[in-house]
Design an enzyme around this catalytic site. Structure first.
Site, PDB file in Angstrom:
ATOM      1  N   LYS A  21       0.866  -1.185   0.000  1.00  0.00           N
ATOM      2  CA  LYS A  21       0.000   0.000   0.000  1.00  0.00           C
ATOM      3  C   LYS A  21       0.902   1.235   0.000  1.00  0.00           C
ATOM      4  O   LYS A  21       1.928   1.263   0.696  1.00  0.00           O
ATOM      5  CB  LYS A  21      -0.881  -0.032   1.250  1.00  0.00           C
ATOM      6  CG  LYS A  21      -1.906   1.097   1.334  1.00  0.00           C
ATOM      7  CD  LYS A  21      -2.822   0.925   2.552  1.00  0.00           C
ATOM      8  CE  LYS A  21      -3.878   2.014   2.654  1.00  0.00           C
ATOM      9  NZ  LYS A  21      -4.774   1.830   3.809  1.00  0.00           N
TER      10      LYS A  21
ATOM     11  N   SER B  87      -9.947  -0.373   7.105  1.00  0.00           N
ATOM     12  CA  SER B  87      -9.372  -0.320   5.756  1.00  0.00           C
ATOM     13  C   SER B  87      -8.642  -1.561   5.271  1.00  0.00           C
ATOM     14  O   SER B  87      -8.254  -1.612   4.111  1.00  0.00           O
ATOM     15  CB  SER B  87      -8.443   0.880   5.621  1.00  0.00           C
ATOM     16  OG  SER B  87      -9.211   2.038   5.458  1.00  0.00           O
TER      17      SER B  87
ATOM     18  N   SER C 255      -9.679   1.973   2.837  1.00  0.00           N
ATOM     19  CA  SER C 255      -8.790   2.696   1.966  1.00  0.00           C
ATOM     20  C   SER C 255      -7.748   1.838   1.264  1.00  0.00           C
ATOM     21  O   SER C 255      -7.116   2.308   0.326  1.00  0.00           O
ATOM     22  CB  SER C 255      -8.070   3.778   2.769  1.00  0.00           C
ATOM     23  OG  SER C 255      -7.260   3.185   3.776  1.00  0.00           O
TER      24      SER C 255
HETATM   25  N1  GLN Z   1     -13.339   4.384   6.333  1.00  0.00           N
HETATM   26  C1  GLN Z   1     -12.632   4.855   7.496  1.00  0.00           C
HETATM   27  C2  GLN Z   1     -12.187   6.280   7.299  1.00  0.00           C
HETATM   28  O1  GLN Z   1     -12.432   6.810   6.257  1.00  0.00           O
HETATM   29  C3  GLN Z   1     -11.474   3.964   7.805  1.00  0.00           C
HETATM   30  C4  GLN Z   1     -10.266   4.223   6.994  1.00  0.00           C
HETATM   31  C5  GLN Z   1      -9.104   3.404   7.403  1.00  0.00           C
HETATM   32  O2  GLN Z   1      -9.247   2.403   8.101  1.00  0.00           O
HETATM   33  N2  GLN Z   1      -7.930   3.871   7.024  1.00  0.00           N
HETATM   34  O3  GLN Z   1     -11.615   6.879   8.166  1.00  0.00           O
END
Ligand code: GLN
Length: 499
Positions: free
Chosen positions: A75, A174, A150
């Protein structure tokens, strides 16, 4: 070859059916052919092949470890030498790190070959991968659908078999949610298990890295290499790393060999099965729970009464921490600098205005607001208190069960563009993952079926949550399911994967 898990690829490398260089080349070719998915931000053939050659040399000398020569994608939130490290942002578009993140460093030291850097929501903020400066990622199961976020690039890459494994990070879901949306397996370890050093920070008290792969067994192997204390991360747990594969294939308790999971108590939080859960997801989860009963487990209802509050609590704490972490991107210390400005203040303003996308700006605004003098007590402090209660509720539930199971998300993957105009709708879809992150518990997603009707081609993930440091047992529980089912073997049709 590309349908094989890491474990199977290991055997192919060891038996000299294929070399690490050939393996890397074949994945690079697939990545090139699947450009339409937009799963990768950067690829560098030379770096990859050089690493693969080094792995082949080790294999030839008989010095290969469990992961030597196996490819992995990272990532783009992990800083890496060689490849740019953008965190999905214009702010860091041209940033190349002088060092490797601990996770990258350890996987490299284990002999893994880096295939490239995967697309992601900007600074890991999002649930659909539509917040990337580099464009949305497409779900290889259905090009109209989001891959989740994400870590959507990593998830799409593993699902489309562009990489046998990838790293992800999970702040509020995410790793689990994109794994669920793309039909792969991913685990977010206990907070502090895996070093955050070199992971571009979003919300430091929540961010946690983990592996994404086809199977739980592969995730266990990867976690063996990724995890463990790191003195460069002050929140890293001072605990010895474990062998996460040690329970795989064993019975839960020793007494009855006919049912592998006899004695396992599975808690089903009633709040995870209420209104708001789509019927097709519910049906797939119910079937998975039945399968677990067939494997010998018993189901018990538990309660996590503050589940709904996890959304406001998370969306106060995460932006608060983000607003502080992202203050370093000012055009001086890091990041994009505006070409034209009047004075220093104007330079900061313009650089940040140009460098950050809309969701990141929204979070910085919210975070700065909830931390400001007049509102700190009303929002931030209250959120911290409820965070404690959420963690305590899990401990109550774990008095009655060994693991908790439920859906990862209330629906299968939605369509691209469907929720982009309504950030709150997007936030609500995080309902089942946020509280696990707030409590710092380990959680994973295991493919367990598909949606229905128009969504019959969109995967469903079963969430497994364990108590602190219980990753090895969770992986055992997931692996037992994968020995009995083949959901994790399903792959999107070739046309979606660029073949
Ligand atoms: N969807 C959540 C956010 O937008 C989690 C994102 C994540 O785990 N990085 O903060």
């Amino acid at each position: 070859m590309h349908q094989k898990s890491l474990t199977e690829l290991r055997a192919a490398l060891d038996s000299k059916d294929i070399s690490a260089v050939e393996l890397a080349q074949s994945y690079l070719q697939r990545i090139e052919a699947a450009k339409a998915l937009n799963a990768f931000i950067s690829v560098d053939r030379d770096i990859t092949l050089e690493q693969a050659k080094a792995a082949d040399a080790l294999i030839a000398q008989g010095r290969a470890g469990a992961l030597t020569g196996l490819p992995i994608a990272h990532k783009d939130v992990f800083v890496t030498r060689g490849f740019a490290s953008t965190a999905g942002s214009h702010m860091l578009e041209n940033y190349t790190s002088p060092f490797d993140a601990t996770v990258v460093d350890r996987l490299k030291a284990a002999g893994m070959v880096t295939l490239g850097k995967t697309n992601m929501d900007e600074f890991a903020m999002g649930s659909s991968n539509e917040n990337s400066y580099f464009g949305a990622v497409k779900n290889p199961w259905d090009l109209k659908a989001v891959p989740g976020g994400s870590s959507g690039g990593s998830a799409a890459a593993v699902a489309a078999r562009l990489a046998p494994a990838a790293t992800g990070t999970d702040t509020g879901g995410s790793i689990r949610q994109p794994a669920s949306f793309t039909g792969i397996t991913g685990i977010k370890p206990t907070y502090g298990r895996v070093s955050r050093y070199g992971m571009i920070a979003f919300a430091s008290s929540l961010d946690q890295a983990g592996p994404m792969a086809q199977t739980a067994a592969d995730c266990a192997l990867l976690l063996n290499a990724m995890g463990g204390f790191d003195e460069r991360d002050s929140t890293s747990l001072q605990r010895d790393n474990e062998d996460y594969t040690r329970y795989l294939g064993k019975n839960w308790s020793d007494d009855d060999a006919s049912k592998p999971l006899k004695g396992l108590r599975i808690g089903m939080p009633k709040e995870y099965f209420g209104a708001g859960l789509a019927d097709d997801v519910r049906a797939a989860i119910d079937a998975a729970l039945k399968q677990y009963e067939a494997l010998g487990a018993t189901l018990v209802e538990v309660t996590l009464p503050k589940t709904e509050l996890s959304i406001p609590v998370y969306y106060i704490i995460a932006p608060a921490e983000a607003s502080s972490n992202l203050s370093r991107f000012d055009g001086v210390r890091y990041g994009h600098r505006a070409a034209q400005y009047k004075d220093l203040l104007d330079m900061y303003k313009k650089s940040r205005a140009e460098g950050f996308g809309p969701e990141v700006k929204r979070r910085i605004l919210v975070g700065t607001y909830v931390l400001s003098h007049g509102y700190y007590d009303a929002y931030y402090l209250q959120a911290q208190k409820i965070r404690r209660i959420i963690a305590r509720d899990f401990q109550e539930a774990f008095k009655q069960c060994d693991v908790i199971m439920g859906p990862v998300a209330p629906s299968v993957a939605w369509n691209l563009g469907e929720k982009t105009d309504d950030p709150v709708q997007m936030y609500l879809a995080d309902i089942y993952t946020l509280s696990v992150s707030l409590a710092g518990l380990p959680g994973m997603s295991v493919p367990c079926g598909f949606g229905a009707g128009a969504h019959a081609n969109r995967p469903v993930g079963l969430q497994i949550v364990g108590n602190y440091f219980n990753e090895a047992r969770m992986l055992q529980v997931a692996d037992a399911f994968q020995r009995a089912t083949d959901w994790h073997r399903k792959a999107p049709s070739a046309s979606m994967s660029g073949e």
